[in-house]
Write a protein that holds these residues in place. Structure first.
Motif, PDB file in Angstrom:
ATOM      1  N   VAL A 169       0.845  -1.198   0.000  1.00 15.19           N
ATOM      2  CA  VAL A 169       0.000   0.000   0.000  1.00 15.19           C
ATOM      3  C   VAL A 169       0.879   1.246   0.000  1.00 15.19           C
ATOM      4  O   VAL A 169       1.753   1.409   0.860  1.00 15.19           O
ATOM      5  CB  VAL A 169      -0.940   0.007   1.222  1.00 15.19           C
ATOM      6  CG1 VAL A 169      -1.723   1.321   1.286  1.00 15.19           C
ATOM      7  CG2 VAL A 169      -1.906  -1.175   1.141  1.00 15.19           C
ATOM      8  N   LEU A 170       0.620   2.140  -0.961  1.00 14.72           N
ATOM      9  CA  LEU A 170       1.403   3.363  -1.120  1.00 14.72           C
ATOM     10  C   LEU A 170       0.486   4.579  -1.041  1.00 14.72           C
ATOM     11  O   LEU A 170      -0.198   4.904  -2.017  1.00 14.72           O
ATOM     12  CB  LEU A 170       2.126   3.361  -2.472  1.00 14.72           C
ATOM     13  CG  LEU A 170       3.046   2.185  -2.777  1.00 14.72           C
ATOM     14  CD1 LEU A 170       3.390   2.151  -4.249  1.00 14.72           C
ATOM     15  CD2 LEU A 170       4.307   2.281  -1.939  1.00 14.72           C
ATOM     16  N   PRO A 171       0.434   5.273   0.101  1.00 20.99           N
ATOM     17  CA  PRO A 171      -0.303   6.545   0.144  1.00 20.99           C
ATOM     18  C   PRO A 171       0.447   7.575  -0.698  1.00 20.99           C
ATOM     19  O   PRO A 171       1.670   7.728  -0.549  1.00 20.99           O
ATOM     20  CB  PRO A 171      -0.276   6.928   1.634  1.00 20.99           C
ATOM     21  CG  PRO A 171       0.238   5.723   2.351  1.00 20.99           C
ATOM     22  CD  PRO A 171       1.047   4.937   1.382  1.00 20.99           C
ATOM     23  N   ALA A 172      -0.238   8.253  -1.585  1.00 17.31           N
ATOM     24  CA  ALA A 172       0.469   9.153  -2.504  1.00 17.31           C
ATOM     25  C   ALA A 172      -0.311  10.435  -2.741  1.00 17.31           C
ATOM     26  O   ALA A 172      -1.495  10.396  -3.076  1.00 17.31           O
ATOM     27  CB  ALA A 172       0.710   8.445  -3.841  1.00 17.31           C
ATOM     28  N   LYS A 173       0.380  11.548  -2.567  1.00 19.40           N
ATOM     29  CA  LYS A 173      -0.176  12.859  -2.906  1.00 19.40           C
ATOM     30  C   LYS A 173       0.867  13.610  -3.737  1.00 19.40           C
ATOM     31  O   LYS A 173       1.919  13.981  -3.222  1.00 19.40           O
ATOM     32  CB  LYS A 173      -0.535  13.656  -1.657  1.00 19.40           C
ATOM     33  CG  LYS A 173      -1.126  15.032  -1.984  1.00 19.40           C
ATOM     34  CD  LYS A 173      -1.450  15.815  -0.723  1.00 19.40           C
ATOM     35  CE  LYS A 173      -2.000  17.195  -1.065  1.00 19.40           C
ATOM     36  NZ  LYS A 173      -2.277  18.000   0.149  1.00 19.40           N
ATOM     37  N   ASN A 174       0.577  13.771  -5.010  1.00 18.01           N
ATOM     38  CA  ASN A 174       1.488  14.452  -5.942  1.00 18.01           C
ATOM     39  C   ASN A 174       2.872  13.793  -5.958  1.00 18.01           C
ATOM     40  O   ASN A 174       3.895  14.446  -5.799  1.00 18.01           O
ATOM     41  CB  ASN A 174       1.616  15.939  -5.584  1.00 18.01           C
ATOM     42  CG  ASN A 174       0.295  16.686  -5.699  1.00 18.01           C
ATOM     43  OD1 ASN A 174      -0.557  16.323  -6.511  1.00 18.01           O
ATOM     44  ND2 ASN A 174       0.114  17.719  -4.896  1.00 18.01           N
ATOM     45  N   GLU A 175       2.880  12.488  -6.157  1.00 17.82           N
ATOM     46  CA  GLU A 175       4.136  11.732  -6.174  1.00 17.82           C
ATOM     47  C   GLU A 175       4.370  11.057  -7.522  1.00 17.82           C
ATOM     48  O   GLU A 175       4.983   9.980  -7.600  1.00 17.82           O
ATOM     49  CB  GLU A 175       4.125  10.668  -5.066  1.00 17.82           C
ATOM     50  CG  GLU A 175       3.910  11.189  -3.658  1.00 17.82           C
ATOM     51  CD  GLU A 175       5.079  12.010  -3.142  1.00 17.82           C
ATOM     52  OE1 GLU A 175       6.064  12.178  -3.884  1.00 17.82           O
ATOM     53  OE2 GLU A 175       5.005  12.491  -1.992  1.00 17.82           O
ATOM     54  N   ALA A 176       3.914  11.674  -8.609  1.00 20.11           N
ATOM     55  CA  ALA A 176       4.030  11.057  -9.934  1.00 20.11           C
ATOM     56  C   ALA A 176       5.480  10.752 -10.295  1.00 20.11           C
ATOM     57  O   ALA A 176       5.794   9.667 -10.807  1.00 20.11           O
ATOM     58  CB  ALA A 176       3.389  11.967 -10.992  1.00 20.11           C
ATOM     59  N   ILE A 199       0.325  -6.879   4.766  1.00 24.85           N
ATOM     60  CA  ILE A 199       0.340  -5.571   4.112  1.00 24.85           C
ATOM     61  C   ILE A 199       1.678  -4.890   4.371  1.00 24.85           C
ATOM     62  O   ILE A 199       2.154  -4.839   5.507  1.00 24.85           O
ATOM     63  CB  ILE A 199      -0.794  -4.656   4.622  1.00 24.85           C
ATOM     64  CG1 ILE A 199      -2.161  -5.300   4.398  1.00 24.85           C
ATOM     65  CG2 ILE A 199      -0.741  -3.298   3.910  1.00 24.85           C
ATOM     66  CD1 ILE A 199      -3.317  -4.460   4.919  1.00 24.85           C
ATOM     67  N   VAL A 200       2.263  -4.385   3.303  1.00 22.13           N
ATOM     68  CA  VAL A 200       3.463  -3.552   3.399  1.00 22.13           C
ATOM     69  C   VAL A 200       3.038  -2.110   3.188  1.00 22.13           C
ATOM     70  O   VAL A 200       2.430  -1.783   2.167  1.00 22.13           O
ATOM     71  CB  VAL A 200       4.511  -3.935   2.326  1.00 22.13           C
ATOM     72  CG1 VAL A 200       5.711  -2.990   2.408  1.00 22.13           C
ATOM     73  CG2 VAL A 200       4.946  -5.375   2.486  1.00 22.13           C
ATOM     74  N   PHE A 201       3.315  -1.250   4.149  1.00 25.95           N
ATOM     75  CA  PHE A 201       3.076   0.181   4.004  1.00 25.95           C
ATOM     76  C   PHE A 201       4.417   0.860   3.757  1.00 25.95           C
ATOM     77  O   PHE A 201       5.372   0.643   4.501  1.00 25.95           O
ATOM     78  CB  PHE A 201       2.442   0.771   5.267  1.00 25.95           C
ATOM     79  CG  PHE A 201       1.047   0.288   5.546  1.00 25.95           C
ATOM     80  CD1 PHE A 201      -0.026   0.725   4.787  1.00 25.95           C
ATOM     81  CD2 PHE A 201       0.808  -0.619   6.575  1.00 25.95           C
ATOM     82  CE1 PHE A 201      -1.314   0.273   5.043  1.00 25.95           C
ATOM     83  CE2 PHE A 201      -0.472  -1.075   6.840  1.00 25.95           C
ATOM     84  CZ  PHE A 201      -1.540  -0.632   6.066  1.00 25.95           C
ATOM     85  N   MET A 202       4.496   1.669   2.722  1.00 27.47           N
ATOM     86  CA  MET A 202       5.716   2.421   2.465  1.00 27.47           C
ATOM     87  C   MET A 202       5.364   3.735   1.794  1.00 27.47           C
ATOM     88  O   MET A 202       4.315   3.869   1.152  1.00 27.47           O
ATOM     89  CB  MET A 202       6.696   1.615   1.627  1.00 27.47           C
ATOM     90  CG  MET A 202       6.193   1.186   0.275  1.00 27.47           C
ATOM     91  SD  MET A 202       7.323   0.002  -0.554  1.00 27.47           S
ATOM     92  CE  MET A 202       8.855   0.931  -0.597  1.00 27.47           C
ATOM     93  N   ASP A 203       6.238   4.733   1.962  1.00 25.03           N
ATOM     94  CA  ASP A 203       5.997   6.044   1.368  1.00 25.03           C
ATOM     95  C   ASP A 203       6.194   5.969  -0.138  1.00 25.03           C
ATOM     96  O   ASP A 203       7.014   5.189  -0.637  1.00 25.03           O
ATOM     97  CB  ASP A 203       6.939   7.078   1.969  1.00 25.03           C
ATOM     98  CG  ASP A 203       6.644   7.346   3.439  1.00 25.03           C
ATOM     99  OD1 ASP A 203       5.570   6.938   3.903  1.00 25.03           O
ATOM    100  OD2 ASP A 203       7.499   7.955   4.110  1.00 25.03           O
ATOM    101  N   ALA A 204       5.460   6.810  -0.850  1.00 30.00           N
ATOM    102  CA  ALA A 204       5.545   6.838  -2.310  1.00 30.00           C
ATOM    103  C   ALA A 204       6.537   7.878  -2.808  1.00 30.00           C
ATOM    104  O   ALA A 204       6.624   8.109  -4.018  1.00 30.00           O
ATOM    105  CB  ALA A 204       4.162   7.114  -2.894  1.00 30.00           C
ATOM    106  N   ASP A 205       7.283   8.506  -1.908  1.00 29.41           N
ATOM    107  CA  ASP A 205       8.141   9.617  -2.305  1.00 29.41           C
ATOM    108  C   ASP A 205       9.591   9.220  -2.582  1.00 29.41           C
ATOM    109  O   ASP A 205      10.460  10.074  -2.731  1.00 29.41           O
ATOM    110  CB  ASP A 205       8.124  10.711  -1.240  1.00 29.41           C
ATOM    111  CG  ASP A 205       8.525  10.194   0.141  1.00 29.41           C
ATOM    112  OD1 ASP A 205       9.068   9.067   0.220  1.00 29.41           O
ATOM    113  OD2 ASP A 205       8.303  10.901   1.139  1.00 29.41           O
TER     114      ASP A 205
END
Length: 288
Positions: A9-16, A82-88
């Protein structure tokens, strides 16, 4: 026996930009895993990049916060792990096997603990060090990285606490404390976090105040009496000291001494009530 299924799971806000490199790297390592990008109201090409890479996408019509994205991702994920990691771009996909290996040793949550060179600034290092020491004192367990967003969890366990998690950036703090409070096993694996790509979404002033409140929440979430009892003791000693001073000097008991003693009693009673509420909270959780 078939191995447990995996969701990333990757929470992402403006990380294109970072997702263009991260998603192919994840797919190369875990071709069978479910990769889920939670698009938290992005205004760039995050949605298009995630879809083009073949990731499953959950989109918020507007930004709801990192914690909200994590909760939405946890609900939508189909994997048992579940793996949680940053999308940045901070977290290295190559570290995931090490976290999973530790999880399969019998743990319920494994956190990627950042080394000292991973912290963005001296103030961030000092702040995280303070959080770690405070939470370790409260729980009685050594906590190496309270605020790391890189973690592997057993999905069933993690979903028990979704209602406790805030919508902002403090989901790692709350989930760690909740796991310890519920008696679940938590471990840490050292990692190096890269410098994030793009601009951080954290505001030093606004989030500095918020993190101070998180400190109080951390302590009261786990064991309120550990916080309220020392404060009560301080007020009691101030009252006793003031009473001794005024008695020796003026031979009387002053209103200030009475106020201190009353405050000490009230603070202790508040802690006692909070402790009972916390016990009921986790008792209800265990029955879910």
């Amino acid at each position: 026996m078939a191995p447990p299924t995996l969701s990333i799971v990757l929470p992402a806000k403006n990380e294109a930009n970072s997702l263009r490199k991260l998603l192919p790297a994840l797919r190369e390592i875990y071709s069978d895993a479910e990769i889920l990008v939670v698009n938290d109201g992005s205004s760039d090409e995050t949605l298009e990049v995630a879809q083009a890479a073949g990731a499953k996408v959950v989109t918020h019509a507007y930004s709801m916060g990192n914690g909200a994205a994590v909760k939405h991702g946890a609900r939508a994920a189909t994997g048992e792990i579940i793996v949680f990691m940053d999308a940045d771009g901070q977290h290295d996909p190559g570290d995931i096997p090490r976290l999973l290996e530790r999880l399969f040793e019998g743990f319920d949550m494994v956190v990627g603990a950042r080394d000292s060179t991973s912290q963005a600034s001296l103030s961030r290092r000092l702040g995280n060090s303070f959080y770690n020491r405070l939470s370790s004192w409260v729980t009685g367990h050594r906590i190496e990285d309270l605020t790391s967003g890189f973690r592997v969890v057993r999905a069933k366990r993690f979903r028990e606490f979704l209602y406790l998690l805030p919508n902002g950036f403090s989901y790692p703090t709350t989930s760690t404390m909740a796991f310890f409070r519920a008696g679940y096993l938590v471990s840490y694996v050292p990692i190096h976090a890269n410098k994030r790509e793009g601009k951080s979404h954290i505001n030093l002033v606004k989030d500095g105040i918020r993190f101070f409140l998180i400190i109080l929440k951390v302590a009261t979430l786990y064991s309120p009496l550990k916080v309220f009892t020392p404060i009560s003791f301080v007020f009691f000693m101030l009252g006793a000291g003031n009473y001794l001073y005024t008695y020796l000097l003026e031979g009387r008991f002053t209103n200030m001494s009475a106020l201190m003693f009353i405050t000490a009693i009230l603070v202790f009673l508040m802690g006692l009530i909070s402790e009972q509420i916390a016990n009921l909270l986790y008792a209800n959780t265990s029955q879910r």
